[in-house]
Design a protein around this motif. Sequence first.
Motif, PDB file in Angstrom:
ATOM      1  N   THR A 552       0.806  -1.227   0.000  1.00 30.81           N
ATOM      2  CA  THR A 552       0.000   0.000   0.000  1.00 30.81           C
ATOM      3  C   THR A 552       0.833   1.269   0.000  1.00 30.81           C
ATOM      4  O   THR A 552       0.341   2.334  -0.406  1.00 30.81           O
ATOM      5  CB  THR A 552      -0.926   0.005   1.233  1.00 30.81           C
ATOM      6  OG1 THR A 552      -0.136  -0.184   2.416  1.00 30.81           O
ATOM      7  CG2 THR A 552      -1.962  -1.099   1.145  1.00 30.81           C
ATOM      8  N   ILE A 553       2.088   1.206   0.447  1.00 22.71           N
ATOM      9  CA  ILE A 553       2.909   2.418   0.495  1.00 22.71           C
ATOM     10  C   ILE A 553       3.269   2.880  -0.921  1.00 22.71           C
ATOM     11  O   ILE A 553       3.593   4.054  -1.143  1.00 22.71           O
ATOM     12  CB  ILE A 553       4.200   2.165   1.321  1.00 22.71           C
ATOM     13  CG1 ILE A 553       4.864   3.491   1.704  1.00 22.71           C
ATOM     14  CG2 ILE A 553       5.155   1.270   0.553  1.00 22.71           C
ATOM     15  CD1 ILE A 553       4.032   4.335   2.630  1.00 22.71           C
ATOM     16  N   VAL A 554       3.143   1.953  -1.898  1.00 23.68           N
ATOM     17  CA  VAL A 554       3.470   2.301  -3.283  1.00 23.68           C
ATOM     18  C   VAL A 554       2.528   3.379  -3.805  1.00 23.68           C
ATOM     19  O   VAL A 554       2.939   4.321  -4.491  1.00 23.68           O
ATOM     20  CB  VAL A 554       3.419   1.050  -4.180  1.00 23.68           C
ATOM     21  CG1 VAL A 554       3.641   1.427  -5.638  1.00 23.68           C
ATOM     22  CG2 VAL A 554       4.451   0.034  -3.727  1.00 23.68           C
ATOM     23  N   ARG A 561       5.043  11.511  -6.059  1.00 24.47           N
ATOM     24  CA  ARG A 561       5.765  11.756  -7.311  1.00 24.47           C
ATOM     25  C   ARG A 561       4.934  12.610  -8.257  1.00 24.47           C
ATOM     26  O   ARG A 561       5.480  13.447  -8.989  1.00 24.47           O
ATOM     27  CB  ARG A 561       6.110  10.424  -7.971  1.00 24.47           C
ATOM     28  CG  ARG A 561       7.218   9.650  -7.257  1.00 24.47           C
ATOM     29  CD  ARG A 561       7.560   8.362  -8.009  1.00 24.47           C
ATOM     30  NE  ARG A 561       8.589   7.598  -7.317  1.00 24.47           N
ATOM     31  CZ  ARG A 561       9.896   7.809  -7.434  1.00 24.47           C
ATOM     32  NH1 ARG A 561      10.337   8.790  -8.235  1.00 24.47           N
ATOM     33  NH2 ARG A 561      10.770   7.072  -6.774  1.00 24.47           N
ATOM     34  N   ALA A 562       3.612  12.399  -8.244  1.00 26.36           N
ATOM     35  CA  ALA A 562       2.741  13.213  -9.097  1.00 26.36           C
ATOM     36  C   ALA A 562       2.768  14.679  -8.656  1.00 26.36           C
ATOM     37  O   ALA A 562       2.745  15.588  -9.486  1.00 26.36           O
ATOM     38  CB  ALA A 562       1.319  12.660  -9.052  1.00 26.36           C
ATOM     39  N   PHE A 563       2.826  14.922  -7.352  1.00 29.91           N
ATOM     40  CA  PHE A 563       2.912  16.294  -6.838  1.00 29.91           C
ATOM     41  C   PHE A 563       4.224  16.958  -7.237  1.00 29.91           C
ATOM     42  O   PHE A 563       4.271  18.166  -7.493  1.00 29.91           O
ATOM     43  CB  PHE A 563       2.798  16.294  -5.305  1.00 29.91           C
ATOM     44  CG  PHE A 563       1.389  16.356  -4.813  1.00 29.91           C
ATOM     45  CD1 PHE A 563       0.605  17.492  -5.020  1.00 29.91           C
ATOM     46  CD2 PHE A 563       0.835  15.292  -4.129  1.00 29.91           C
ATOM     47  CE1 PHE A 563      -0.688  17.533  -4.554  1.00 29.91           C
ATOM     48  CE2 PHE A 563      -0.457  15.336  -3.672  1.00 29.91           C
ATOM     49  CZ  PHE A 563      -1.237  16.460  -3.891  1.00 29.91           C
ATOM     50  N   LEU A 564       5.272  16.160  -7.257  1.00 29.42           N
ATOM     51  CA  LEU A 564       6.598  16.719  -7.518  1.00 29.42           C
ATOM     52  C   LEU A 564       6.939  16.781  -9.003  1.00 29.42           C
ATOM     53  O   LEU A 564       8.071  17.143  -9.355  1.00 29.42           O
ATOM     54  CB  LEU A 564       7.659  15.892  -6.778  1.00 29.42           C
ATOM     55  CG  LEU A 564       7.510  15.841  -5.253  1.00 29.42           C
ATOM     56  CD1 LEU A 564       8.616  15.001  -4.639  1.00 29.42           C
ATOM     57  CD2 LEU A 564       7.504  17.239  -4.648  1.00 29.42           C
ATOM     58  N   ASP A 565       6.010  16.375  -9.846  1.00 32.56           N
ATOM     59  CA  ASP A 565       6.239  16.480 -11.283  1.00 32.56           C
ATOM     60  C   ASP A 565       6.534  17.947 -11.651  1.00 32.56           C
ATOM     61  O   ASP A 565       5.957  18.880 -11.084  1.00 32.56           O
ATOM     62  CB  ASP A 565       5.003  15.979 -12.034  1.00 32.56           C
ATOM     63  CG  ASP A 565       5.208  16.041 -13.530  1.00 32.56           C
ATOM     64  OD1 ASP A 565       5.980  15.225 -14.054  1.00 32.56           O
ATOM     65  OD2 ASP A 565       4.577  16.914 -14.161  1.00 32.56           O
TER      66      ASP A 565
END
Length: 632
Positions: A552-554, A561-565
């Motif tokens: 679940t941590i994935v 990662r989507a926020f940091l795009d």
Amino acid sequence: MERSSLLPNGISSHHYGATNRDDLEDQKAKTNPRSKFSKLLSRSRDRAVSCIRTAISPKSWDKETIWREGFVKPTGYVPAVILGTLLNILDALSYGMILFPLGQPIFAHLGPDGISIFYVSCIISQLVYSCGGSIFKGGVGSEMIEVVPFFHNMAFTILAEVGDENPKSVLATTILSYAISSIITGLAFFALGACGLGSLIGFFPRHILIGCIGGVGWFLVATGVEVSARLSGNLEYSLATLEKLVQLDTIFLWLTPLLLAIIFEVVQGRIKSTYFMPCYFLLVPAIFHIIVATIPSLHLDQLRTMGWVFERPSDGAAFYHFYTLYDFGAVNWNALVRTIPAMFALTFFGIIHVPINVPALGITAREDNVNVDRELIAHGISNALSGLCGSIQNYLVYANSTFFIKAGGESRVAGVMLAIATSIVLVAGPGLVGYIPITVVGALIFLLGIELMKEALYDPWGKLTRLEYLTVLAIVITMGAYDFVIGIVVGIVLACASYVVQTSRKSAIRASYSGEVAGSTVRRPPVQDRFLREARKQIHLTKLGGFLFFGTIVSVENRIRAFLDEVAFRERPIRYMLFDVNHVTGIDFSAAEGFTKISRLLATKEVKMIISSVHPRDDIGKSLKAVGLLDE
């Protein structure tokens, strides 16, 4: 002594104190595991003492009660006892007969011994359950059909280790391994019941059990072909075996019982009578012998040679002949040790049956006081006694118990009468084997195999998820084509993988929103509010829930990662990433390491990670501290 209008005389006020061992709401304290066994023994002992006292005190006898309890009621149980005895006979012919792999020449003569061992197991279990061990007054005990494949596995393991040049050692080691496995199963049952773990077994994944049942069904269908076609050795999936099966002198040997089983399976859907099955399978040998008697050219010796009737036991063979196979001096202890994995696999498979059968029987019998722990203790006693008496595993059979109860056998007296009737059949049994058509036994084996395969592969269709059904299919194929122990291992591995996949599909993120939404509810001066409105844009809150593990941590990492795009972060830059773990029930090492990875990702954009609702001394705090997060 306190006296009050609210307290009856003689009641001391300390009974209501906080230090009293009894619960204020009169809840029962947790019982000692030993007390469960002692209560079971005391109940049986009290009944026995009461019966003995009544028997040796003629003055206390009541003629009307003796007539009613000693003659009228037992007479009413006779139909149920006859039905139960017929079911035991049919079960003995189906999977008692194949207790040993009859296809191997070294075991080919042990069919009658397998039947005797089966009856001994039935009698012991019936007496244990009927004499107070089980809550079900009409419960019927019998051999576990699922043990047969494991027994064959053990027999082949011993044969491969010892070699067929030493048959005495092979037989002595094999039958001893059967008895030891029953004792191990009994000890496991008893330990689970005494420790109050009966309810926990019920949480075992049901689709694994269904897969194992299907594997047993496959084994029985293959065994039906072996026994009916009189094949030597195991059924091999080869062109040579197929050519043997379609030969003119063989094809009708196995095709006839298969057709009889299919006809019964079709007809029983329309005929709901409890007596249909025993009548059907008693009618088949009756018709067979009528045909033999009316055709002068047919003789039983000729039919035995052709493979239609079982060979007669050797002259003087008694029901206790299997005890002569026990020879501790001839036992190959190395071969016996090699069967231990199969013993534990057999025990594991037997254990998961009781928490399923017992509640189901409780519903059918309308018994509201079912205690799985008590039934486990009873199963432990019956299996251990059976092993000590040189016999094999047994359990409370749901189907036979249902038939017995519906036929009027819901009484402990009826259960004891069934044990007596089975004992009579045991003593008279071996000589009858030479007159039993192999077609009847083959039809019974085919029928059991077909029903178990249907239960595993047809009935769950549309009820199980695609992944669960594929797990069932994999277990059935592995057990049928390769090995039963490996099949169970494959099932457990696939169940764990299925759990990980299904759990991972559900995101651990309960909610995710910016600081503009999750604002403070405190009323502040206008200047401070304007400042906070601007500062909230730089904060993002993520609420997590459930148990966090490597699966679940994935999803959490992917969201970060989507926020940091590059594009997303340029449009909406943040300075603080806040994780609320208030609803997280636990976290494993992989998930804790996942947080360190998330922290490093955030650091590349100079974003500070904050974890709220965590204490350094709780389980989550300790896990995070172990990976160095709370030290920063």
